[in-house]
Design a protein around this motif. Sequence first.
Motif, PDB file in Angstrom:
ATOM      1  N   VAL A  49     -14.411   8.346   6.109  1.00 10.44           N
ATOM      2  CA  VAL A  49     -15.708   8.630   6.722  1.00 10.44           C
ATOM      3  C   VAL A  49     -16.272   7.270   7.130  1.00 10.44           C
ATOM      4  O   VAL A  49     -16.713   6.501   6.281  1.00 10.44           O
ATOM      5  CB  VAL A  49     -16.665   9.348   5.750  1.00 10.44           C
ATOM      6  N   ALA A  50     -16.205   6.964   8.425  1.00  8.36           N
ATOM      7  CA  ALA A  50     -16.571   5.632   8.937  1.00  8.36           C
ATOM      8  C   ALA A  50     -15.703   4.598   8.225  1.00  8.36           C
ATOM      9  O   ALA A  50     -14.492   4.697   8.276  1.00  8.36           O
ATOM     10  CB  ALA A  50     -18.063   5.383   8.800  1.00  8.36           C
ATOM     11  N   ASP A  51     -16.309   3.643   7.520  1.00  4.33           N
ATOM     12  CA  ASP A  51     -15.538   2.632   6.804  1.00  4.33           C
ATOM     13  C   ASP A  51     -15.448   2.921   5.306  1.00  4.33           C
ATOM     14  O   ASP A  51     -15.064   2.050   4.531  1.00  4.33           O
ATOM     15  CB  ASP A  51     -16.157   1.249   7.022  1.00  4.33           C
ATOM     16  N   SER A  52     -15.834   4.120   4.903  1.00  7.02           N
ATOM     17  CA  SER A  52     -15.805   4.524   3.501  1.00  7.02           C
ATOM     18  C   SER A  52     -14.894   5.738   3.347  1.00  7.02           C
ATOM     19  O   SER A  52     -14.291   6.200   4.309  1.00  7.02           O
ATOM     20  CB  SER A  52     -17.221   4.863   3.023  1.00  7.02           C
ATOM     21  N   TYR A  53     -14.831   6.257   2.114  1.00 13.35           N
ATOM     22  CA  TYR A  53     -13.958   7.392   1.832  1.00 13.35           C
ATOM     23  C   TYR A  53     -14.642   8.421   0.947  1.00 13.35           C
ATOM     24  O   TYR A  53     -15.508   8.079   0.145  1.00 13.35           O
ATOM     25  CB  TYR A  53     -12.693   6.941   1.080  1.00 13.35           C
ATOM     26  N   ILE A  54     -14.194   9.652   1.084  1.00 18.40           N
ATOM     27  CA  ILE A  54     -14.407  10.669   0.067  1.00 18.40           C
ATOM     28  C   ILE A  54     -13.090  10.704  -0.684  1.00 18.40           C
ATOM     29  O   ILE A  54     -12.030  10.890  -0.083  1.00 18.40           O
ATOM     30  CB  ILE A  54     -14.725  12.047   0.676  1.00 18.40           C
ATOM     31  N   GLN A  55     -13.143  10.475  -1.971  1.00 19.87           N
ATOM     32  CA  GLN A  55     -11.937  10.454  -2.805  1.00 19.87           C
ATOM     33  C   GLN A  55     -11.889  11.756  -3.599  1.00 19.87           C
ATOM     34  O   GLN A  55     -12.675  11.966  -4.516  1.00 19.87           O
ATOM     35  CB  GLN A  55     -11.972   9.254  -3.762  1.00 19.87           C
ATOM     36  N   LEU A  56     -10.974  12.622  -3.212  1.00 18.10           N
ATOM     37  CA  LEU A  56     -10.734  13.841  -3.972  1.00 18.10           C
ATOM     38  C   LEU A  56      -9.722  13.472  -5.050  1.00 18.10           C
ATOM     39  O   LEU A  56      -8.659  12.923  -4.744  1.00 18.10           O
ATOM     40  CB  LEU A  56     -10.185  14.937  -3.064  1.00 18.10           C
ATOM     41  N   THR A  57     -10.046  13.726  -6.298  1.00 16.52           N
ATOM     42  CA  THR A  57      -9.189  13.272  -7.384  1.00 16.52           C
ATOM     43  C   THR A  57      -8.948  14.385  -8.396  1.00 16.52           C
ATOM     44  O   THR A  57      -9.879  15.082  -8.781  1.00 16.52           O
ATOM     45  CB  THR A  57      -9.782  12.005  -8.039  1.00 16.52           C
ATOM     46  N   ALA A  58      -7.683  14.542  -8.763  1.00 11.01           N
ATOM     47  CA  ALA A  58      -7.273  15.583  -9.711  1.00 11.01           C
ATOM     48  C   ALA A  58      -6.437  14.951 -10.816  1.00 11.01           C
ATOM     49  O   ALA A  58      -5.750  13.949 -10.600  1.00 11.01           O
ATOM     50  CB  ALA A  58      -6.468  16.661  -8.991  1.00 11.01           C
ATOM     51  N   GLY A  76     -16.896  18.320  -9.399  1.00 15.25           N
ATOM     52  CA  GLY A  76     -18.096  17.725  -8.835  1.00 15.25           C
ATOM     53  C   GLY A  76     -18.023  16.215  -8.763  1.00 15.25           C
ATOM     54  O   GLY A  76     -16.975  15.608  -9.005  1.00 15.25           O
ATOM     55  N   LEU A  77     -19.159  15.624  -8.435  1.00 12.86           N
ATOM     56  CA  LEU A  77     -19.263  14.179  -8.274  1.00 12.86           C
ATOM     57  C   LEU A  77     -18.846  13.484  -9.567  1.00 12.86           C
ATOM     58  O   LEU A  77     -19.380  13.778 -10.636  1.00 12.86           O
ATOM     59  CB  LEU A  77     -20.694  13.796  -7.902  1.00 12.86           C
ATOM     60  N   HIS A  78     -17.887  12.580  -9.474  1.00 14.44           N
ATOM     61  CA  HIS A  78     -17.387  11.861 -10.647  1.00 14.44           C
ATOM     62  C   HIS A  78     -17.924  10.438 -10.714  1.00 14.44           C
ATOM     63  O   HIS A  78     -18.442  10.016 -11.731  1.00 14.44           O
ATOM     64  CB  HIS A  78     -15.854  11.855 -10.653  1.00 14.44           C
ATOM     65  N   HIS A  79     -17.791   9.675  -9.626  1.00 17.19           N
ATOM     66  CA  HIS A  79     -18.305   8.311  -9.618  1.00 17.19           C
ATOM     67  C   HIS A  79     -18.517   7.814  -8.193  1.00 17.19           C
ATOM     68  O   HIS A  79     -18.093   8.451  -7.239  1.00 17.19           O
ATOM     69  CB  HIS A  79     -17.374   7.351 -10.376  1.00 17.19           C
ATOM     70  N   VAL A  80     -19.186   6.663  -8.106  1.00 13.77           N
ATOM     71  CA  VAL A  80     -19.400   6.002  -6.830  1.00 13.77           C
ATOM     72  C   VAL A  80     -18.670   4.659  -6.883  1.00 13.77           C
ATOM     73  O   VAL A  80     -18.809   3.914  -7.856  1.00 13.77           O
ATOM     74  CB  VAL A  80     -20.901   5.772  -6.547  1.00 13.77           C
ATOM     75  N   GLY A  81     -17.894   4.389  -5.851  1.00 13.10           N
ATOM     76  CA  GLY A  81     -17.194   3.113  -5.750  1.00 13.10           C
ATOM     77  C   GLY A  81     -17.960   2.184  -4.825  1.00 13.10           C
ATOM     78  O   GLY A  81     -18.201   2.515  -3.669  1.00 13.10           O
ATOM     79  N   TYR A  82     -18.354   1.027  -5.359  1.00 14.74           N
ATOM     80  CA  TYR A  82     -19.059   0.018  -4.569  1.00 14.74           C
ATOM     81  C   TYR A  82     -18.070  -1.075  -4.180  1.00 14.74           C
ATOM     82  O   TYR A  82     -17.410  -1.654  -5.039  1.00 14.74           O
ATOM     83  CB  TYR A  82     -20.198  -0.623  -5.363  1.00 14.74           C
ATOM     84  N   ARG A  83     -17.979  -1.381  -2.910  1.00 13.87           N
ATOM     85  CA  ARG A  83     -17.115  -2.461  -2.448  1.00 13.87           C
ATOM     86  C   ARG A  83     -17.835  -3.787  -2.670  1.00 13.87           C
ATOM     87  O   ARG A  83     -19.016  -3.932  -2.339  1.00 13.87           O
ATOM     88  CB  ARG A  83     -16.780  -2.272  -0.974  1.00 13.87           C
TER      89      ARG A  83
END
Length: 133
Positions: A49-58, A76-83
């Motif tokens: 999504v633009a220069d970021s991502y949605i990370q689907l994780t299983a 649901g929402l697990h965490h936010v990754g900050y670059r």
Amino acid sequence: MQLTEIDHIAIAVHDLEAAIAYYQKAFDAEVHHRETVDSDGVEEALIKVADSYIQLTAATRGDSPIAKFLQKRGEGLHHVGYRVDDCAEALTRMVAAGATPIDAAPRPGSRGTTVAFIHPKGSLGTLIELVQE
């Protein structure tokens, strides 16, 4: 230390294939990167999504942090990754500001990144991943 952008928003899911199919149908999204991280017991699919991502994780095993999260809270929402420019410096500064580290030192992450996790306690209730590309 400077946050350069949001690297990703991580969403924990039970069924990665079903989650990918949902994002494809709902948003016409394509998987940009897919990887299994054995050390964390997860498989991820990144949707750009633009220069970021949605990370689907299983979870790939029952004792992984994602498996425990799913058992306790469900999908649901697990965490936010900050670059960040420098993961080690960011980790040091966050701890100095009162954050509680999960990782004592930066470690390898997916996509060849360097990462460190910060516990929600001391981070306003949000699990944070620091990501250095």
